[in-house]
Design a protein around this motif. Structure first.
Motif, short mmCIF file in Angstrom:
data_model
loop_
_atom_site.label_atom_id
_atom_site.label_comp_id
_atom_site.label_asym_id
_atom_site.label_seq_id
_atom_site.Cartn_x
_atom_site.Cartn_y
_atom_site.Cartn_z
N LEU A 23 0.96 -1.37 -0.10
CA LEU A 23 0.16 -0.07 -0.08
C LEU A 23 0.78 1.22 0.15
CD1 LEU A 23 -2.54 -0.97 2.56
CD2 LEU A 23 -2.82 -0.62 0.19
N GLY A 24 2.10 1.23 0.22
CA GLY A 24 3.12 2.47 -0.07
C GLY A 24 3.46 2.87 1.32
N PHE A 25 3.19 2.05 2.17
CA PHE A 25 3.84 2.35 3.55
C PHE A 25 4.98 1.47 4.18
CE2 PHE A 25 -0.50 3.47 3.29
CZ PHE A 25 -0.59 5.04 3.74
N ASN A 26 6.11 2.34 3.82
CA ASN A 26 7.38 1.55 4.00
C ASN A 26 7.96 1.70 5.57
OD1 ASN A 26 7.81 0.29 1.82
ND2 ASN A 26 8.70 2.22 0.93
N ASP A 27 7.22 2.58 6.41
CA ASP A 27 7.56 2.62 7.85
C ASP A 27 7.16 1.38 8.85
OD1 ASP A 27 4.83 3.87 7.25
OD2 ASP A 27 4.98 4.10 9.45
N VAL A 28 6.44 0.49 8.17
CA VAL A 28 5.73 -0.62 8.98
C VAL A 28 6.96 -1.71 8.87
CG1 VAL A 28 4.13 -2.16 9.31
CG2 VAL A 28 3.46 0.08 8.38
N HIS A 29 7.36 -2.40 10.16
CA HIS A 29 8.26 -2.87 10.48
C HIS A 29 8.02 -4.32 11.38
CE1 HIS A 29 11.34 -1.37 7.47
NE2 HIS A 29 10.98 -0.26 7.85
#
Length: 548
Positions: free
Chosen positions: A198-204
């Protein structure tokens, strides 16, 4: 968990990828052999935070299923395992046609790029199709709690009725797409990959030694449950972790979990690969693949902060790496002992010494090579780590580990090596081992040391004669807290109320086994160690019956 997570040096931009040249895509696809698989992982690693987790998880699951499924499990491609990393062939083992098993075309029919992309697109379309970002309130450039819950709900609600079962070969998105099954880790990885889609690369990904959740935000300062544990209900999805509850919980590493960047998430996907074809047989191909992939992420620096991955690689080195492997920071090859030591060092320096398995990995190694002194020291160190925690029923995995060590492993070693009872170091570490277990149950409502445990413990302790025991001096840790030890003071510190109370018995000429039994099985709550009211102490008999 805010402040603690910020101390983890969270750095999503760090990738540490190797700079060696890679084959062109046309040379990788279609995927006919294991080298092609490794090249796909290497190519994604070079992309840093843009590495495609969904693609890699699907590929890992596809190959794992291909070689461990019943249609391929045969005497030609499986091997017996003895409870830890399977004993496999020498690195770059040669196959019947004198080629490397990694380079032999054994994936038939081959997997094309179009087929792999189609599986990835199926996952991405499902996430995007069920998640209208315009309906997520207060959504900015970074993910928020509502988005995390929505993505986890999508995964959860598209699983089949067996979703609660942590089964083998379900740690990947391929299993999710083909069977609608994922285990706890697989669901967490699916959520991270879904947010990435979805374009959210801050989720880890965040991991303890038996659980997984996610962190999100510009610096990973927010946390959220996204999956379940055997004793954690699924309806907590999207909720932040409670710092007060996790501080003394082993399930959450006491607030010191492994917080992944993208490269470490790839390392976790690799570590989660399951080579077992049956309960006693491992796929040789998957063994070779997982080992080579672990070396790949080790060489690129992605295992340096991942103790579980280092321990898994060390077991492979111990079993199959007769020719060793060059350490990029050394001129010599790296040994299993060095890798186990790296896992312990990472635990001590990065995670507040809250992880237990690095010590259990190391203890198992020294046991197998016959260095019992170091084995007992590591078991004692593992048990002493329990002092940071309060035992809860959700700790059943580590509970079973210590029960097996206490009731089976240690008694068998002492029985087989009678000379060990003449070594005061072994005696000291055995008492420290018991001290950690006793500390674990203090402040808790559930006992650890029931009669079934203490029978073996007492037998082991009383096997040491007085001249040996007399060489060890035990002291309450509180009596020397904050004081500098003298150079010749080799006293052994004890922390639990139970073991401190047993110091006179341990140092007596003839140990009173009855006193040992009564003290070790006494009510778990020790008043001096509790910060809140103790539980009702009138139900000891009922508690013991329940424990048995």
């Amino acid at each position: 968990m805010g402040a603690r997570l910020l101390k983890m040096k969270f750095d999503p931009s760090s990738n540490g990828a190797a700079t060696a040249s890679l084959p062109k895509e046309a040379d990788i696809y279609p995927i006919r052999n294991l080298t092609n698989v490794i090249d796909v992982f290497k190519a994604e690693l070079k992309k840093g935070n843009d590495a495609d987790l969904a693609l890699l998880s699907i590929l890992a699951g596809y190959v794992e299923d291909f070689f461990t499924g019943s249609r391929t499990a045969s005497s030609t491609n499986v091997q017996q395992t003895n409870g830890h990393a399977p004993k496999s062939s020498q690195r770059n083992k040669k196959s019947a046609n004198n080629g490397s098993i990694l380079d032999t075309d054994i994936i038939s029919p081959p997997l094309t790029r179009e087929q792999l992309d189609a599986m990835r697109q199926k996952f991405v379309s499902r996430i995007r199709g069920f998640c209208d970002l315009s309906l997520i309130p207060d959504l900015g450039k970074c993910a928020n709690m509502a988005l995390i819950k929505r993505v986890s709900d999508i995964i959860w609600n598209t699983l089949n009725e067996e979703r609660h079962m942590d089964r083998g070969h379900t740690s990947n998105i391929f299993s999710y797409l083909t069977e609608a099954k994922v285990n706890c880790f697989g669901l967490a990885v699916s959520v991270v990959a879904g947010c990435q889609a979805l374009g959210f690369n801050d989720v880890h990904l965040a991991m303890s030694e038996d659980h997984a959740w996610v962190v999100y935000g510009p610096r990973g300062e927010h946390t959220a449950e996204v999956t379940w544990h055997e004793r954690i209900p699924a309806d907590r999805r999207g909720e932040p972790l409670d710092t007060e509850q996790t501080t003394k919980s082993w399930l959450y590493s006491g607030g010191h979990p492994v917080i992944c960047n993208r490269g470490m998430e790839i390392a976790a996907i690799i570590t989660a690969i399951n080579p077992s074809a049956t309960a006693t047989i491992n796929s040789q191909e998957i063994v070779e693949l997982q080992r080579e992939l672990l070396w790949t992420v080790y060489d690129s620096g992605h295992l340096a902060r991942y103790p579980m991955g280092l321990g898994t690689l060390a077991e492979y080195v111990e079993e199959g790496e007769e020719d060793g492997h060059p350490d990029p920071n050394r001129t010599n090859v790296i040994t299993p002992e060095q890798l186990y030591a790296k896992a312990i060092s990472a635990n001590e320096k990065l995670y507040g010494n809250r992880h237990i398995y690095p010590y259990l990995f190391s203890a198992g190694f020294f046991q197998r090579v016959g260095n019992h002194v170091k084995a007992f020291t590591n078991w004692a160190n593992a048990s002493q780590t329990l002092r940071f925690y309060t035992y809860k029923k959700e700790d059943d995995e580590i509970y079973k580990e210590f029960l097996d060590i206490s009731s089976e492993v240690i008694p068998n070693i002492i029985k087989s090596h009678e000379s060990l009872v003449t070594d005061p170091r072994i005696f000291a570490d055995l008492v420290r081992f018991c001290d950690g277990l006793c500390s674990w149950e203090e402040e808790g409502a559930t006992p650890v040391l029931h009669v079934g445990w203490t029978k073996a413990i007492i037998k082991n302790i009383t096997a040491f004669p007085f001249p040996v025991r007399n060489k060890v001096k035990f002291v309450p840790a509180s009596s020397i807290s904050g004081q500098r030890r003298r150079g010749n003071d080799d006293s052994v510190e004890l922390y639990s109320g139970k073991m401190i109370g047993l110091i006179p018995v341990l140092e007596s000429d003839k140990m009173n086994t009855g006193a040992l039994q009564l003290q070790l099985t006494a009510q778990a709550q020790i008043e001096s160690r509790r910060k809140s009211e103790t539980a009702d102490t009138s139900s000891r008999a009922k508690r013991l019956k329940k424990s048995l």
